[in-house]
Scaffold this motif. Structure first.
Motif, mmCIF file in Angstrom:
data_model
loop_
_atom_site.group_PDB
_atom_site.id
_atom_site.type_symbol
_atom_site.label_atom_id
_atom_site.label_comp_id
_atom_site.label_asym_id
_atom_site.label_seq_id
_atom_site.Cartn_x
_atom_site.Cartn_y
_atom_site.Cartn_z
ATOM 1 N N VAL A 48 0.835 -1.206 0.000
ATOM 2 C CA VAL A 48 0.000 0.000 0.000
ATOM 3 C C VAL A 48 0.872 1.260 0.000
ATOM 4 C CG1 VAL A 48 -1.654 1.343 1.359
ATOM 5 C CG2 VAL A 48 -1.968 -1.126 1.097
ATOM 6 N N PHE A 49 1.928 1.248 0.797
ATOM 7 C CA PHE A 49 2.838 2.398 0.844
ATOM 8 C C PHE A 49 3.461 2.652 -0.531
ATOM 9 C CE2 PHE A 49 7.187 4.040 1.390
ATOM 10 C CZ PHE A 49 6.913 5.242 2.030
ATOM 11 N N ALA A 50 3.860 1.567 -1.207
ATOM 12 C CA ALA A 50 4.457 1.721 -2.536
ATOM 13 C C ALA A 50 3.444 2.267 -3.535
ATOM 14 C CB ALA A 50 4.999 0.370 -3.006
ATOM 15 N N LEU A 51 2.204 1.787 -3.460
ATOM 16 C CA LEU A 51 1.163 2.289 -4.357
ATOM 17 C C LEU A 51 0.939 3.785 -4.161
ATOM 18 C CD1 LEU A 51 -1.485 -0.589 -4.114
ATOM 19 C CD2 LEU A 51 -0.233 0.088 -6.168
ATOM 20 N N PRO A 84 4.874 11.124 -9.123
ATOM 21 C CA PRO A 84 5.197 10.524 -10.424
ATOM 22 C C PRO A 84 6.691 10.371 -10.678
ATOM 23 C CG PRO A 84 3.471 12.165 -10.646
ATOM 24 C CD PRO A 84 3.977 12.272 -9.245
ATOM 25 N N VAL A 85 7.522 11.221 -10.055
ATOM 26 C CA VAL A 85 8.961 11.132 -10.322
ATOM 27 C C VAL A 85 9.515 9.777 -9.909
ATOM 28 C CG1 VAL A 85 9.646 12.070 -8.068
ATOM 29 C CG2 VAL A 85 11.150 12.351 -10.046
ATOM 30 N N TRP A 86 8.879 9.132 -8.922
ATOM 31 C CA TRP A 86 9.353 7.829 -8.450
ATOM 32 C C TRP A 86 9.090 6.724 -9.466
ATOM 33 C CZ3 TRP A 86 12.397 6.512 -4.483
ATOM 34 C CH2 TRP A 86 12.606 7.461 -3.470
ATOM 35 N N SER A 87 8.168 6.937 -10.384
ATOM 36 C CA SER A 87 7.837 5.898 -11.354
ATOM 37 C C SER A 87 8.737 5.916 -12.583
ATOM 38 C CB SER A 87 6.377 6.049 -11.800
ATOM 39 O OG SER A 87 6.189 7.275 -12.486
#
Length: 571
Positions: free
Chosen positions: A226-229, A236-239
Motif C-alpha cells: 500500500v505504501f508503494a502504491l 510521479p517522479v518515483w515511477s
C-alpha cells in the motif's frame, strides 16, 4: 433445524478462531496473485487476463476437494512454460486460438488426475522421499529468490533457473541496476525483514496483545505494498524507469472461446502433453503441500491432492483459464501470512474477484520490485539446513541425493531435479534390496532370544547355521542371497542344518520362491537340510499354496527357539 444449527455452530467456531488469520492471508495473497497471474499467462503465450481467470474459481475448487490448508492453486512459472511449449505448435497446426488449446489442455489434465484417483496411482507419491523433498524445497527457495533479483534491482535479466539467468545476463547490454527500482526494492526488502524479525516484539512494546502484535506483523507485506502504491501514485517522479505491474483489461478476459469449437485433432494431440504436465504439476504441487504441511504437523492426503487438482483444472478449463497447480511462491506467502484452513482459498477468490472488477487500474502504480521483495522474504524463511546436517550424520548417500536435488533445482529446474531425485531414489532402493542385510544368529544364554553373533555373546551349535534375513526375497536379491548362503555353508564343516529365520521377510515373489527351492536342492546335495522359522502369516500361506511340504526338505518352525531346541537335540 439440526443441520442449520450445526452450520451455525461451525461458523461461530470458525469466526472466533481461524477467520482472522485466513482473511489476512487471503488479502496478502490476493495482492501478489493478480500481477503474478498476468505474468504467468503471458509466459504461456495467452492473454494476461487468462491468468486471472485461472486464479479465481480454481482456488475454490481446490479448497473444497484438496487436503492442504495452505497450498495456493493457480498458474505457476514451470507449468506456464510447459503450457506454452504444448499449446502453441498444436494450436498453429490445428488452426485454433492458443486460448482454446489451453482450455482443452486443462480439461485433459483434470481427466489424467481423475484416472489416477480411480486407479489409486497416488502411491507414486511415495517416491518423494525426505531427501528429495528437502532438496526440492531448499533448491526451489533459492531459485525463486534468485529469480526475483532482476525485478528487485531493475536488471534486464530473465530466466527461471540459474543457467537461464546466466545466459540472459551474457546477452544483456548492461547489468547495472536501475537506481530508483533498486532503491524501492531494497527498501521494501529491508522493511519486510525488519517487520519479520522485530514486528511482533514492536507490537507488544506498543501495547498490543500477543495475537494483535502477531497479526500486525503479518500485515507488513500488505502495508508495504500500500505504501508503494501511494508513493508511486502521488509522486510521479518515483515511477520513472520503474517497472510496474500494469492494469487488468476485463474486456479481453471475458471473451472465452467455446470448447465446442475444439476439433478432435486438438484433443488427441494434447493427450501426451496433458499426461506430462499432469505428472509434473502433481509432483511439484504435492512436494510443496507436504513441505509446508510438515512445518505444521499437517497430514497431506496424496489422493485428495489428486482430486483437488482435478477439480481446479476442470474449473479452469470451463471458466476461461489455463492449466494450474500448487504454486510454490504463492503457497509460501499464504503459509507465511498465517492461513490456517482451506477457507483462506475461498476468501482469496472473493477478494480477487473484487480486485478484478474494482481495482484493476490501481495495479498500474505497483512496482514489481515490491512484489519481488515480498516473495524473497517469504521463500528464504523456508530454507532449513538442519535436514542436511542430519543426513550427513545419518547417511552420506542421502545427503548427496539431497544436495544434488537442491543444486539441480537451482541450476536446471524443477522437472529435472525431481526426475533425477526420483530415479536416484529408486536406484538406491534397488541397491538396498539387491544387497539385503542378513546375520548369523545365536541364542542369548538362558533366554529364548536370538541375536547377531557379531554383536552379542551368544550360543551356537556347530551342526546348525542360523541365518536371519532382514529383507523380502525378490527378483532383485534372491540370487545374491543364495550365493551368500552357499558361501557360508562352504566355510563350515560338520554342518547338518541351515535355518532361515524369516521374521524380516515381508514378501516373496516368484523369483524368490525359485531361489528358495534351488537353495534347498543345492543343500540336499551336500547332505544339509534347509529349515524355515518365524515365517509371517501371509508369506506362510503363499508358500503352502505352492506345496511347501513337497519341496522343503526340513521343517517349518513357529519360532527360532523352537527350531534350535528341536535340531540341537536331534543327534
Amino acid at each position: 433445524m439440526t443441520s442449520t444449527a450445526s452450520l451455525s455452530s461451525r461458523w461461530q467456531s470458525y469466526r472466533s478462531g481461524p477467520l482472522g488469520d485466513d482473511v489476512v492471508a487471503a488479502v496478502i495473497v490476493t495482492i501478489l496473485l493478480v500481477p503474478q497471474s498476468l505474468a504467468y499467462a503471458m509466459l504461456a503465450g495467452l492473454p494476461p487476463v487468462v491468468g486471472v481467470m485461472a486464479s479465481l474459481l480454481p482456488i475454490v475448487a481446490y479448497a473444497l476437494l484438496g487436503s492442504s490448508s495452505t497450498l495456493a492453486v493457480g498458474p505457476v512459472a514451470v507449468l506456464s512454460m510447459m503450457t506454452a511449449q504444448a499449446i502453441l505448435p498444436v494450436a498453429q497446426a490445428q488452426g485454433v486460438a492458443p486460448h482454446l488449446a489451453a482450455l482443452v489442455l486443462a480439461l485433459e489434465i483434470a481427466a489424467v488426475y481423475l484416472i489416477a484417483v480411480v486407479l489409486r496411482l497416488e502411491v507414486l507419491a511415495a517416491l518423494l522421499g525426505a531427501p528429495v523433498l528437502h532438496g526440492f524445497i531448499t533448491g526451489a527457495s533459492i531459485a525463486i529468490a534468485l529469480g526475483q533479483l532482476p525485478s528487485l534491482l531493475g536488471v534486464a535479466v530473465k530466466g527461471n533457473t540459474l543457467t537461464e539467468m546466466i545466459a540472459s545476463a551474457s546477452k544483456a547490454a548492461t547489468l547495472m541496476p536501475q537506481g530508483t527500482t533498486a532503491l524501492i526494492g531494497l527498501g521494501a526488502l529491508l522493511l519486510l525483514w525488519l517487520s519479520r524479525k522485530y514486528g511482533t516484539k514492536a507490537g507488544k512494546a506498543l501495547g498490543l496483545s500477543p495475537r494483535g502484535a502477531q497479526m500486525a506483523a503479518r500485515m507488513a507485506p500488505m502495508l508495504v505494498v500500500v505504501f508503494a502504491l501511494v508513493l508511486i501514485a502521488s509522486t510521479p517522479v518515483w515511477s520513472h524507469g520503474v517497472s510496474l505491474a500494469g492494469r487488468i483489461d476485463l474486456k479481453d478476459g471475458l471473451q472465452t472461446p467455446s470448447l465446442l469449437e475444439a476439433p478432435m485433432g486438438l484433443w488427441t494431440a494434447l493427450i501426451a502433453p496433458a499426461t506430462l504436465l499432469g505428472l509434473v504439476g502433481y509432483v511439484e504441487s504435492l512436494a510443496v503441500a507436504e513441505a509446508l504441511g510438515s512445518k505444521r504437523g499437517e497430514k497431506i492426503s496424496p489422493r485428495r491432492e489428486l482430486l483437488g487438482l482435478a477439480g481446479a483444472n476442470a474449473v479452469a478449463g470451463v471458466t476461461g483459464g489455463m492449466p494450474v497447480t500448487g504454486g510454490f511462491s504463492r503457497s509460501v506467502v499464504n503459509f507465511d501470512a498465517g492461513a490456517r484452513t482451506r477457507a483462506a482459498g475461498i476468501w482469496t477468490a472473493l477478494f480477487l474477484g473484487i480486485a478484478v472488477f474494482l481495482l484493476g487500474d490501481v495495479l498500474r502504480f505497483l512496482p514489481k520490485a515490491v512484489l519481488a521483495a515480498t516473495i524473497i522474504i517469504a521463500v528464504l524463511s523456508l530454507i532449513d539446513l538442519h535436514p542436511f546436517q542430519q543426513a550427513w550424520r545419518f547417511a552420506k548417500t542421502e545427503f548427496a541425493l539431497m544436495s544434488a536435488v537442491t543444486l539441480l533445482t537451482v541450476v536446471s529446474g524443477v522437472e529435472e531435479a525431481l526426475l533425477v531425485g526420483v530415479l536416484v531414489s529408486v536406484a538406491l532402493l534397488l541397491q538396498r534390496t539387491a544387497r539385503p542385510h542378513w546375520a548369523e544368529v545365536g541364542r542369548v544364554a538362558g533366554t529364548e532370544t536370538f541375536r547377531n553373533v557379531r554383536r552379542f555373546e551368544v550360543e551356537t551349535q556347530p551342526e546348525i547355521l542360523s541365518i536371519r534375513i532382514d529383507e523380502s526375497l525378490l527378483f532383485t536379491n534372491s540370487r545374491w542371497v543364495a550365493e551368500e548362503l552357499n558361501d557360508q555353508v562352504q566355510k563350515r564343516s560338520g554342518l547338518k542344518h541351515v535355518v532361515l529365520m524369516m521374521s524380516g521377510v515381508n514378501d516373496i515373489d516368484l523369483t524368490g520362491l525359485d531361489g528358495l527351492i534351488q537353495l534347498d536342492k543345492d543343500l540336499q546335495l551336500q547332505g544339509i537340510t534347509l529349515h524355515l522359522s518365524e515365517v509371517k502369516g501371509p508369506v506362510r500361506d503363499r508358500l503352502h499354496a505352492v506345496g511347501l511340504d513337497e519341496w522343503l526338505s526340513g521343517d517349518l518352525f513357529n519360532t527360532q527357539h523352537e527350531a534350535h531346541a528341536a535340531l540341537a537335540g536331534a543327534r
